[in-house]
Design an enzyme around this catalytic site. Sequence first.
Site, PDB file in Angstrom:
ATOM      1  CB  CYS A  27      -2.827  -1.399   8.917  1.00 18.05           C
ATOM      2  SG  CYS A  27      -4.527  -1.732   9.409  1.00 18.05           S
ATOM      3  CG  HIS A  47      -5.724  -2.007   4.891  1.00 20.57           C
ATOM      4  ND1 HIS A  47      -4.714  -2.350   5.754  1.00 20.57           N
ATOM      5  CD2 HIS A  47      -5.105  -1.532   3.765  1.00 20.57           C
ATOM      6  CE1 HIS A  47      -3.550  -2.104   5.195  1.00 20.57           C
ATOM      7  NE2 HIS A  47      -3.752  -1.601   3.989  1.00 20.57           N
ATOM      8  CG  ASP A  86      -1.177  -0.513   1.864  1.00 23.75           C
ATOM      9  OD1 ASP A  86      -1.073  -0.964   3.017  1.00 23.75           O
ATOM     10  OD2 ASP A  86      -2.024  -0.923   1.053  1.00 23.75           O
TER      11      ASP A  86
END
Length: 422
Positions: A203, A335, A356
Amino acid sequence: AAAECPLCGEAAGRELEEHVRERHGHLLGAPGTGNGEQLYECPMCSLTCTNIQVLEEHVDLHLEEHNFSEGGDIRDLELAQQLQTEEDERQRSEEEKREREEFKKLQRQYGLDNSGGFKQQFLKNMEREVDRGRMQPFEYHKRKADMMESLASGIDDGRTKTSGVIEALCKYYQNENKDVRRVWLSAGVDHFHSSLGDRGWGCGYRNFQMLLSSLLQNSFYNDCLRDTTLIPSIPKIQSMIEDAWREGFDPHGASHFNNRLHGSKAWIGACEIYSLLTSLRIKCQIIDFHKPTGPMGTHPRLFEWILHYYSTDNEGGAKVVCTSKPPIYLQHQGHSRTVVGIEEKKNKSLCLLLFDPGCSSQQMQKLLKQNIEGTGLKLLRKFVGSLKEKQYQIVAVDGVLSLEEKAARCHASQVLTAEKIP
């Protein structure tokens, strides 16, 4: 320990029997009976014997029993100490085993277990897809060839990219009249999602690609990015961060990764993004929202800071403000996401708009339709009550650095890279 005489309490050494005979022999005799028979009374238990040899044998039994009892106490103590030592060693061994297992678990979680990187995971996951019948062999070989070409060139293959979402949002808000009072949007941003090669750990890299996609569309950053005209692949980004470390940025963070990211599945965070951007002479700052500032563990100060970031120099009366501001890198434990805008509702509440990396291209492309429904924006919207992690960090871009400023920031990053928000 010296044996203790049961008659006088003195230490008698090893010759207890001889001590008793010499010191207490007079006790072994006793007055005779009325019929002239000599009686001998045991000085230990008052048993009366008529024969001196019998009495001596009897006393010997007492002495042997006493010696055995004392020796037994010693053996019991030694056994107890041995058992305690063994128990301590067992507990220490189990604790060390638990610590090793926890350390290995953390290494796996953060991609530091030497299990390979993007390439190895990509091939392994494709092989699994073929085994399950979800990918044909010819597609496997084509995607493997494409992946190898991408790794060789250092350029992302673009398979996970979705462009045009910001432009679609701008059109949507122009016609939306329900509850949005004003909205500020970042300059154009491409969305990138995780692939077979980085699912579960990529991520941070994907958010950097999103941020970079916006900077590459802004001519203000052309000079900084003259060597980075296309979006780099994740392994290339790893090498770029290593280059920043070699320049002297964030030595503490570099040591955490043993100065190596390439070929690993290591997670990165705000400090690595800061180091990489600064090494490219892109001016940015880390803001640390290290504790909640609202009820129920919420972070209204975070929302207020982001509103100020977008609204500064964009105070006009238009309902939809398409700013020239780059997006914001948003990090929390486990995250990271990319902030691409913020809504102000008619009731004055704020709502962030987030890209996201966990959202697929199929989900994002639904936002490109001519008639975006408000329900479709649930994918992007995050209200104050939705962000309740203990701590958040953001990396915000705000200009270009001179070579002198870059050198100064490199030195400063060796001391402190985050400004604390009270």
